[in-house]
Design a protein around this motif. Structure first.
Motif, PDB file in Angstrom:
ATOM      1  N   THR A 320      30.130 -28.352   6.065  1.00  0.00           N
ATOM      2  CA  THR A 320      29.059 -28.107   7.194  1.00  0.00           C
ATOM      3  C   THR A 320      27.826 -27.670   6.926  1.00  0.00           C
ATOM      4  N   ILE A 321      27.580 -27.272   5.548  1.00  0.00           N
ATOM      5  CA  ILE A 321      26.294 -26.622   5.186  1.00  0.00           C
ATOM      6  C   ILE A 321      25.521 -27.964   4.511  1.00  0.00           C
ATOM      7  N   MET A 322      25.949 -29.143   4.781  1.00  0.00           N
ATOM      8  CA  MET A 322      25.118 -30.274   4.199  1.00  0.00           C
ATOM      9  C   MET A 322      23.923 -30.514   5.004  1.00  0.00           C
ATOM     10  N   LYS A 323      23.157 -31.446   4.709  1.00  0.00           N
ATOM     11  CA  LYS A 323      22.143 -31.950   5.790  1.00  0.00           C
ATOM     12  C   LYS A 323      22.862 -33.184   6.306  1.00  0.00           C
ATOM     13  N   ILE A 324      23.092 -32.817   7.898  1.00  0.00           N
ATOM     14  CA  ILE A 324      23.640 -33.450   8.668  1.00  0.00           C
ATOM     15  C   ILE A 324      22.731 -34.005   9.758  1.00  0.00           C
ATOM     16  N   PRO A 325      22.458 -35.148   9.823  1.00  0.00           N
ATOM     17  CA  PRO A 325      21.315 -35.702  11.088  1.00  0.00           C
ATOM     18  C   PRO A 325      22.421 -35.650  12.140  1.00  0.00           C
ATOM     19  N   GLN A 326      21.974 -35.058  13.385  1.00  0.00           N
ATOM     20  CA  GLN A 326      22.476 -35.472  14.625  1.00  0.00           C
ATOM     21  C   GLN A 326      21.605 -36.293  15.581  1.00  0.00           C
ATOM     22  N   GLU A 327      22.130 -37.404  15.742  1.00  0.00           N
ATOM     23  CA  GLU A 327      21.272 -38.245  16.669  1.00  0.00           C
ATOM     24  C   GLU A 327      21.705 -37.872  17.992  1.00  0.00           C
ATOM     25  N   LYS A 328      20.397 -38.250  19.016  1.00  0.00           N
ATOM     26  CA  LYS A 328      20.493 -38.120  20.352  1.00  0.00           C
ATOM     27  C   LYS A 328      21.743 -38.632  20.901  1.00  0.00           C
ATOM     28  N   GLY A 329      22.537 -37.763  21.618  1.00  0.00           N
ATOM     29  CA  GLY A 329      23.545 -38.210  22.420  1.00  0.00           C
ATOM     30  C   GLY A 329      24.873 -37.986  21.596  1.00  0.00           C
ATOM     31  N   LYS A 330      24.816 -37.670  20.422  1.00  0.00           N
ATOM     32  CA  LYS A 330      26.132 -37.457  19.653  1.00  0.00           C
ATOM     33  C   LYS A 330      26.235 -35.944  19.660  1.00  0.00           C
ATOM     34  N   THR A 331      27.450 -35.419  19.515  1.00  0.00           N
ATOM     35  CA  THR A 331      27.925 -34.142  19.496  1.00  0.00           C
ATOM     36  C   THR A 331      27.949 -33.897  17.947  1.00  0.00           C
ATOM     37  N   TRP A 332      27.781 -32.331  17.630  1.00  0.00           N
ATOM     38  CA  TRP A 332      27.778 -32.046  16.187  1.00  0.00           C
ATOM     39  C   TRP A 332      28.974 -32.498  15.418  1.00  0.00           C
ATOM     40  N   SER A 333      30.246 -32.477  16.269  1.00  0.00           N
ATOM     41  CA  SER A 333      31.639 -32.910  15.432  1.00  0.00           C
ATOM     42  C   SER A 333      31.116 -34.416  15.260  1.00  0.00           C
ATOM     43  N   GLN A 334      30.713 -35.147  15.922  1.00  0.00           N
ATOM     44  CA  GLN A 334      30.603 -36.526  15.861  1.00  0.00           C
ATOM     45  C   GLN A 334      29.662 -36.895  14.421  1.00  0.00           C
ATOM     46  N   ALA A 335      28.638 -35.918  14.531  1.00  0.00           N
ATOM     47  CA  ALA A 335      27.780 -36.030  13.499  1.00  0.00           C
ATOM     48  C   ALA A 335      28.409 -35.767  11.976  1.00  0.00           C
ATOM     49  N   VAL A 336      29.261 -34.716  11.926  1.00  0.00           N
ATOM     50  CA  VAL A 336      30.025 -34.135  10.829  1.00  0.00           C
ATOM     51  C   VAL A 336      30.774 -35.492  10.515  1.00  0.00           C
ATOM     52  N   GLY A 337      31.569 -36.234  11.507  1.00  0.00           N
ATOM     53  CA  GLY A 337      32.431 -37.380  11.154  1.00  0.00           C
ATOM     54  C   GLY A 337      31.834 -38.337  10.648  1.00  0.00           C
TER      55      GLY A 337
END
Length: 439
Positions: A320-337
């Motif tokens: 969870t300290i990686m560079k994780i892009p979070q697209e609009k409309g997606k939750t942080w949990s979904q981005a991590v997934g």
């Protein structure tokens, strides 16, 4: 200076005769589409009329409807597309131009092959535009877009389903090959599991300061000693030198406190030099970049595999300290997934286990025994992972044999094992030596 892009010649990227033969064969004998539906996409055809005709054929096929000149003409007319493809006249010409339907799969593979090369040429042109346009300032964004262009070259169609009968020879060959499992150096775990599978996504989770990094480094060294390939380690919180310190300390038995303060005694420097000699003989690679992305990991892994031929493991500390892009409309949990999904794909592509460290959530402080629900920002982690291991300290479990010297009992809870089941292991973690021993 203006750069003139190199473009593949038309004969290499287009074969109208093969395209016409594919479409004409289906019009003559609709059943041949069973052989080729999985081979070609609409985008594989070079002219709009052929793309529209193939889309219409696939629509009829997927809806279990007949395919011939009459039915196809009626369908295209219904959607006001018949004249767009040349009318009934052109459909008739396609059917009349095919001498036989027995070579349909051969024609389809020609169309597919030319399409792949055409998309490669188009991707090359777009990469040149990206490189010279100046709109992309961030190098990582450039790498991401280039990789996406490269991925788009690959055909999107499936390989087709095989019957049990057709797959018999391949299955028997599979049985004759021994699965290559990679021992970790933790004997009880290895005896139970056989080692790590080459395409596993392995999640190693725990609360802060429980000893995740120490366990990771001990596993990495244990795997590197098996001579199964290169071992890659990404550290986002510690420098390369700090990680090497942590690997040298258990070899030399110099206490971590003295090592950190450089309070060396006579003979210590020779011990350190000898330990470094041992480590540099192993296929270990360390990168200490912070905020690393899964795309960077993939690119580096591919380069090292090309250079050395085989990887034995990838380790990343931590998720969870990686560079994780979070697209609009997606939750942080979904981005991590999404990152764990790509990590699993990378394990399969590189044919090596991907060991990804993760944190546990706040609720885990109160539990007697951790479970999958205690993964922090879990997303699809538990779904993508082949194995999830929790490192956990049981406040009721102490080892009196070590007195007050700082050793602690750490339980390893294998909460998920797709091919191996679940299990518990007990370790003594000697923090001053950064070393796990089986307790």
């Amino acid at each position: 200076m203006e750069v003139t892009p190199m473009i593949l010649s038309i004969p290499l990227t287009q074969n109208l005769e093969a395209e016409s033969a594919v479409l004409g064969a289906v019009l003559i004998k609709a059943s041949v589409i069973d052989e080729i539906a999985h081979l070609v996409d609409p985008r594989d055809f070079t002219i709009h009329a052929h793309q529209m005709i193939w889309k219409a054929m696939k629509h009829q096929y997927q809806n279990n409807k007949p395919i011939d000149i009459v039915t196809l003409s009626h369908m295209l007319q219904t959607y006001k597309r018949l004249e767009e493809v040349g009318g009934v006249t052109y459909l008739t010409e396609l059917a009349q131009a095919v001498p036989t339907t027995s070579n349909t799969a051969y024609y389809a593979n020609i169309v597919r092959s030319h399409a792949i090369r055409r998309r490669g040429a188009e991707a090359g042109e777009k990469i040149i535009q990206l490189a010279s346009g100046g709109e992309i300032e961030d190098d990582e964004d450039f790498f991401t877009q280039v990789e996406q262009l490269a991925l788009n070259i690959r055909p999107q169609t499936a390989n087709g389903m095989k019957s049990i009968r057709d797959g018999r020879e391949a299955y028997m060959e599979h049985l004759r090959r021994q699965d290559e499992l990679i021992p970790t150096g933790f004997k009880r775990f290895d005896n139970w599991s056989g080692g790590l599978g080459r395409d596993w996504l392995y999640i190693l989770a725990g609360r802060p300061s429980v000893g995740k990094t120490a366990k990771m480094l001990q596993m990495a060294r244990g795997i590197a000693e098996q001579d199964k390939g290169e071992v890659l380690i990404w550290s986002q919180e510690m420098s390369r030198e700090q990680l090497i310190n942590r690997m040298i300390i258990p070899i030399t038995a110099i206490p971590a406190g003295r090592f950190r303060r450089r309070n060396f005694q006579p003979g210590d420097e020779q011990k350190i030099s000898d330990a470094y000699d041992c480590l540099e003989m192993l296929p270990l690679h360390i990168e200490d970049a912070s905020n690393v992305s899964i795309e960077e990991i993939r690119a580096t892994a591919r380069q090292i595999k090309r250079r050395h031929g085989k990887l034995a493991a990838i380790f990343v500390d931590y998720l969870t300290i990686m560079k994780i892009p979070q697209e609009k409309g997606k939750t942080w949990s979904q981005a991590v997934g999404e990152v764990t999904k790509q990590a699993k794909h990378l394990a399969r592509e590189m044919d090596c286990p991907f060991v990804l460290l993760a944190q546990m959530n706040r609720e885990s402080k109160k539990v007697q025994r951790p479970g999958l629900e205690h993964l922090k920002d879990s997303g699809n982690i538990e779904q993508d992972a082949d194995v999830v291991e929790f490192l956990w300290e049981d406040p009721e479990d102490h080892d009196p044999g070590y007195g007050n010297n700082g050793a602690k009992v750490v339980h390893s809870v294998i909460a998920k094992g797709r091919d191996i089941g679940i299990n518990d292991f007990r370790y003594i973690f000697k923090g001053w030596l950064q070393k796990y021993e089986e307790g």
